[in-house]
Design an enzyme around this catalytic site. Structure first.
Site, mmCIF file in Angstrom:
data_model
loop_
_atom_site.group_PDB
_atom_site.id
_atom_site.type_symbol
_atom_site.label_atom_id
_atom_site.label_comp_id
_atom_site.label_asym_id
_atom_site.label_seq_id
_atom_site.Cartn_x
_atom_site.Cartn_y
_atom_site.Cartn_z
ATOM 1 N N LYS A 114 -35.340 53.292 -17.735
ATOM 2 C CA LYS A 114 -36.092 52.072 -17.460
ATOM 3 C C LYS A 114 -37.311 51.706 -18.052
ATOM 4 O O LYS A 114 -37.657 50.677 -18.474
ATOM 5 C CB LYS A 114 -36.747 52.521 -15.811
ATOM 6 C CG LYS A 114 -35.494 52.375 -14.878
ATOM 7 C CD LYS A 114 -36.070 51.999 -13.543
ATOM 8 C CE LYS A 114 -34.840 52.076 -12.614
ATOM 9 N NZ LYS A 114 -35.176 51.940 -11.006
ATOM 10 N N LYS A 196 -23.492 52.811 -15.438
ATOM 11 C CA LYS A 196 -23.357 52.657 -13.762
ATOM 12 C C LYS A 196 -23.698 51.161 -13.194
ATOM 13 O O LYS A 196 -24.397 50.511 -13.792
ATOM 14 C CB LYS A 196 -24.233 53.460 -13.104
ATOM 15 C CG LYS A 196 -25.630 53.216 -13.012
ATOM 16 C CD LYS A 196 -26.533 53.973 -11.972
ATOM 17 C CE LYS A 196 -27.851 53.390 -11.693
ATOM 18 N NZ LYS A 196 -28.436 53.769 -10.223
ATOM 19 N N LYS A 199 -28.069 47.182 -9.481
ATOM 20 C CA LYS A 199 -28.443 45.921 -8.805
ATOM 21 C C LYS A 199 -29.234 45.109 -9.727
ATOM 22 O O LYS A 199 -29.538 43.948 -9.813
ATOM 23 C CB LYS A 199 -29.632 46.239 -7.945
ATOM 24 C CG LYS A 199 -29.362 46.774 -6.767
ATOM 25 C CD LYS A 199 -30.493 47.039 -5.742
ATOM 26 C CE LYS A 199 -30.447 48.031 -4.935
ATOM 27 N NZ LYS A 199 -31.308 49.367 -5.269
#
Ligand code: ATP
Ligand code: LTN
Length: 332
Positions: A114, A196, A199
């Site tokens: 992130k 993966k 969202k």
């Protein structure tokens, strides 16, 4: 609560749940209610570790709460609440942060991912995210935590934090066990099956949202990246097909051998269409129930207010004990 084992899990309201969230996590949570005491939470405080637009976050949190219920979470049997409604999590987080090492947090792959994806906002909350997650779980002394495999590292850290606290202050926290399914624990992106499904993917074709309509779902599956062979078999190196087989298996209940037999001699086009239809049909009742619930804001509010009261009742007792153990003066 009685002496059944206690389950805790949470999901961030960073957008509509993906098929990955559904297969890897949420869909497995409802059946647990038959055997265990369950607490499920919308992790809005975790969500702001990446930038959120306030109005959108509020809307997403309510939608996520309604989606949990649409996926079978029952506010009469379980505690369903919104994280920021239980300030105990933040209170415990501080103590846990003081029992978490910089080096441990630096090793978290989610933090590394992130911070690379949002280089302009590598904030302290993103760094200490796992400590707040540990607080979520430990504030209830939960026994088991159902999550997708991507959260395993955070759970191991939560156990280490709990263990360290117990060593320093005397046995108190239950060491939470991860509950990770074998099949479907990681649903991959439809556009890059080595990543993966998430969202927050910028490519809308990469993930199926559980509120997508049937045509959209089928279109996304038709565009799914596969390989240049034409054989529906589960095999190393066929990431795209393996992912579609995993998805198909988890919504139809068929095992891989049965799927291989069903599509022997057929092309990928037929297979993708079948996966799209199976997923859309499987999700249809969730969509219908969601539409009903989201239209009834008063009922939703009643449920999350009660949920927060129940959550506070348990967690405030635990946090008071923790504050006493670390040597804070009792306020009364
Ligand atoms: P974000 O993209 O905002 O980081 P996310 O899609 O990873 O969010 P979370 O709210 O972080 O979703 O995760 C909720 C639950 O869904 C967790 O238990 C997580 O393990 C699970 N999960 C998320 N993505 C997948 C996936 N692709 N496959 C299986 N499980 C998943
Ligand atoms: N980080 C989790 C969401 C989450 C969570 C938790 C999961 C926040 N707090 C406590 C289990 C237990 C994620 O799925 N990304």
């Amino acid at each position: 609560m009685d002496d059944k084992k206690l389950i805790f899990s949470a999901i961030q309201p960073t957008g509509t749940f993906t098929l990955g969230n559904y297969i890897g996590a949420v869909r497995n949570w409802a059946p647990l209610q038959d055997k265990y005491d369950c607490i499920y939470c919308i992790a809005d405080m975790h969500a702001i570790t990446v930038k959120q637009e306030p109005a959108k976050l509020r809307q997403n949190s309510l939608a996520a709460y309604a989606l949990l219920m649409a996926c079978g979470m029952d506010p009469k049997r379980s505690i369903l609440f919104i994280q920021s409604h239980a300030p105990t999590h933040a209170l415990l987080n501080w103590v846990l942060c003081c029992n978490t090492q910089f080096g441990e947090l630096s090793r978290m792959t989610q933090f590394k991912d992130k911070s690379q994806r949002h280089p302009d906002d590598v904030n302290a909350g993103l760094f200490t995210y796992p400590s707040l997650m540990a607080a979520d779980i430990l504030a209830y002394n939960a026994d088991m935590v159902p999550v997708g495999v991507d959260q395993k590292q955070h759970l191991e850290l939560a156990r280490n934090i709990a263990q360290r606290f117990n060593q320093r202050y005397g046995d108190f926290f239950t060491l939470p066990e991860p509950l990770i399914l074998e099949v479907g624990a990681k649903v991959m992106s439809l556009q890059d099956p080595t990543k993966k499904m998430s969202k927050s993917d910028e490519n809308p074709n990469a993930c199926v949202l559980i509120l997508d309509d049937k045509d959209t779902i089928i279109r996304k599956f038709k565009r799914a990246v596969t390989d240049s062979e034409a054989e529906v078999v589960f095999r190393e190196g066929k990431d795209g097909i393996n992912n579609l087989m995993t998805i198909y298996s988890s919504v139809t209940g068929k095992d891989f051998a049965a799927i291989e037999a069903e599509f022997a001699g057929k092309g990928y086009g037929d297979f993708k269409l079948a996966v799209g239809e199976a997923v859309a049909d499987h999700l249809e009742p969730v969509r219908t129930e969601f539409d009903r619930l989201i239209a009834d804001k008063a009922y939703l509010k009643e449920c999350y207010t009660t949920g927060a009261e129940q959550a506070m009742k348990i967690s405030s007792r635990i946090v008071s004990k923790v504050y006493h153990k670390v040597g804070f003066v009792d306020p009364r």
